[in-house]
Design an enzyme around this catalytic site. Structure first.
Site, PDB file in Angstrom:
ATOM      1  N   THR A  32      30.828  30.580  53.040  1.00  0.00           N
ATOM      2  CA  THR A  32      31.307  30.261  54.387  1.00  0.00           C
ATOM      3  C   THR A  32      31.879  31.489  55.074  1.00  0.00           C
ATOM      4  OG1 THR A  32      33.369  29.545  53.341  1.00  0.00           O
ATOM      5  CG2 THR A  32      31.803  27.827  53.954  1.00  0.00           C
ATOM      6  N   ASP A  33      32.227  32.535  54.304  1.00  0.00           N
ATOM      7  CA  ASP A  33      32.932  33.664  54.931  1.00  0.00           C
ATOM      8  C   ASP A  33      32.047  34.427  55.903  1.00  0.00           C
ATOM      9  OD1 ASP A  33      31.442  34.749  52.801  1.00  0.00           O
ATOM     10  OD2 ASP A  33      33.058  36.087  52.134  1.00  0.00           O
ATOM     11  N   GLY A 119      31.053  41.281  36.866  1.00  0.00           N
ATOM     12  CA  GLY A 119      29.903  40.373  36.849  1.00  0.00           C
ATOM     13  C   GLY A 119      30.259  38.922  36.640  1.00  0.00           C
ATOM     14  N   ALA A 120      31.557  38.584  36.783  1.00  0.00           N
ATOM     15  CA  ALA A 120      32.001  37.218  36.521  1.00  0.00           C
ATOM     16  C   ALA A 120      32.275  36.450  37.802  1.00  0.00           C
ATOM     17  CB  ALA A 120      33.259  37.241  35.647  1.00  0.00           C
ATOM     18  N   GLY A 121      31.948  37.047  38.954  1.00  0.00           N
ATOM     19  CA  GLY A 121      32.215  36.374  40.227  1.00  0.00           C
ATOM     20  C   GLY A 121      33.685  36.355  40.581  1.00  0.00           C
ATOM     21  N   LEU A 122      34.452  37.313  40.055  1.00  0.00           N
ATOM     22  CA  LEU A 122      35.900  37.353  40.276  1.00  0.00           C
ATOM     23  C   LEU A 122      36.308  38.570  41.102  1.00  0.00           C
ATOM     24  CD1 LEU A 122      36.994  36.244  36.688  1.00  0.00           C
ATOM     25  CD2 LEU A 122      36.682  34.806  38.713  1.00  0.00           C
ATOM     26  N   SER A 123      35.341  39.181  41.757  1.00  0.00           N
ATOM     27  CA  SER A 123      35.582  40.241  42.737  1.00  0.00           C
ATOM     28  C   SER A 123      36.163  41.518  42.151  1.00  0.00           C
ATOM     29  CB  SER A 123      36.490  39.727  43.869  1.00  0.00           C
ATOM     30  OG  SER A 123      35.859  38.686  44.535  1.00  0.00           O
ATOM     31  N   GLU A 157      31.639  48.053  51.164  1.00  0.00           N
ATOM     32  CA  GLU A 157      30.677  47.332  50.328  1.00  0.00           C
ATOM     33  C   GLU A 157      29.392  47.032  51.093  1.00  0.00           C
ATOM     34  OE1 GLU A 157      30.520  43.912  46.923  1.00  0.00           O
ATOM     35  OE2 GLU A 157      32.387  44.864  47.494  1.00  0.00           O
ATOM     36  N   ASP A 169      36.655  38.330  49.747  1.00  0.00           N
ATOM     37  CA  ASP A 169      37.130  38.947  48.514  1.00  0.00           C
ATOM     38  C   ASP A 169      38.174  40.021  48.803  1.00  0.00           C
ATOM     39  OD1 ASP A 169      35.204  37.343  47.448  1.00  0.00           O
ATOM     40  OD2 ASP A 169      33.833  38.956  46.900  1.00  0.00           O
TER      41      ASP A 169
END
EC number: 2.7.1.6
Length: 384
Positions: A32-33, A119-123, A157, A169
């Site tokens: 959504t961001d 790589g864990a989707g934790l930014s 980024e 993020d």
């Protein structure tokens, strides 16, 4: 060895200061961001930490304690977008963006270390960007606000590394508050800190890192973004955020193909889920958000199609084992899921997930509690 000691050993002098920036978990509001919608992340206790000093000779030296290899040495006036410098592209991109915005960054030495799982989707990348931006902001007295730093880190980024991420993020890393979730409007960057104290409610939120690595630069993320933008064009709005939830069905009927309908349905309904979670937390009903989390996962799995068997197994097993709700979090195609549980049930649910992974022949997941933590901050400054 801490980053301060590592810096001194590597560069032969003490750093001017040490800064930290956290990774994040997103409670609700996915993809959504970049649609200028709403999200609700919070910072993890896991951080990227940087010991930093200024230089005046135009040299940028970067070293990570976590990655084998020599010091990466670059010249600030030779930094070019999309030049492959591996992990160093994230901090180097921040220097490039700051200079491109007119700030006289004349070089720096950085020594970095991170406990944010990659790589864990934790930014993990946003944590690297934000810690670099905050350190340079402080050292060079740039006077930039936290949202401004987040925007610059996002641009690093997007334009330097080449990943078309939204701003969530970086905002979560820069602006989160301990014990709170960050309700963020991605259009105007207005934020509201919403109390999210799980322990006081005898609840826990588990992060389950499936250890399935994702790489958002591989095109799948960009394809979803392009589809959302095309859907907005066909609907005559600037972003899908402008479609009211009450008007969703009528809007879907106007889209040209099933793929665009799926993407639009997910984005508009996930914005609505953020509203529902805010209302529940404002009412003190933390347990009530559980079913909304699960609903969000179904949308990510079926409409956005960014889940994977490991993430689906986490959600199914957790809910079958007594969890209040669960969903994948982050960019998808692997990474992590979050699971809301009664604190007394945490071990039971964790064990069930680990056993299910074993039975399926999947790599054992990494499971840890997510504690809403502080955003980026200075850890210490050397006396000058």
């Amino acid at each position: 060895m801490g980053v301060r000691e590592g810096f001194e050993e590597l560069y032969g002098t003490a750093p001017e200061g040490v800064w930290a920036a956290p990774g994040r978990v997103n409670l609700i509001g996915e993809y959504t961001d970049f649609n200028e919608g709403f999200v609700m992340p919070f910072a993890l206790p896991h951080t990227a930490v940087a010991a930093v000093s200024r230089r005046t000779d135009g040299v940028l030296r970067l070293h990570s304690a976590d990655i084998e290899g020599p010091v990466v040495e670059l010249r600030v006036d030779e930094l070019r977008p999309l030049s492959d410098t591996g992990w160093a592209a994230y901090p180097a991109g921040v220097v490039w963006v700051l200079r491109d915005a007119g700030h006289a960054i004349t070089g720096a030495d950085l020594y970095l270390s991170s406990t944010v799982p990659t790589g864990a989707g934790l930014s993990s990348s946003a944590a690297l960007e934000v810690v670099t931006a905050l350190a340079l902001n402080d050292l060079y007295d740039l006077g930039l606000t936290r949202p401004e730093l987040a925007r610059l880190a996002q641009r690093a980024e997007n334009d330097f590394v080449g990943v078309p991420c939204g701003v969530m993020d970086q905002m979560a890393s820069a602006c989160s508050a301990e014990g709170h979730a960050l309700h963020l409007d991605c259009r105007d960057l207005s934020i509201r800190q919403i109390p999210f104290d799980l322990a006081s409610q005898d609840l826990a939120l588990l992060v389950v890192d499936t250890r399935v690595k994702h790489a958002l630069g591989d095109g799948a993320y960009a394809e979803r973004r392009e589809g959302c933008e095309e859907g907005a064009r066909q609907l005559g709005v600037s972003h899908l955020r402008d479609i009211a939830y009450e008007d969703l069905q009528a809007a879907l009927a106007r889209l040209s193909d099933e793929r665009l309908r799926r993407y639009a349905r997910h984005v508009v309904s996930d914005d609505h889920r953020v509203d529902r979670v805010v209302a529940l937390l404002d009412a003190g009903d933390v347990r009530g958000i559980g079913p909304v989390l699960t609903e969000g996962h179904v949308s990510l799995r079926d409409d956005l199609r960014i889940s994977c068997p490991e993430l689906d197994l986490v959600v199914e097993t957790a809910n079958a084992s007594g969890a209040l709700g669960a969903r994948m979090t982050g960019g998808g195609f692997g990474g992590s899921a979050i699971v809301l549980v009664e604190a007394s049930d945490a071990d039971t649910v964790m064990k069930a997930i680990e056993e299910a992974f074993g039975a399926a022949g999947f790599t054992a997941p990494r499971v840890f509690p997510a504690v809403p933590s502080a955003g980026a901050h200075q850890v210490g400054r050397s006396a000058s």
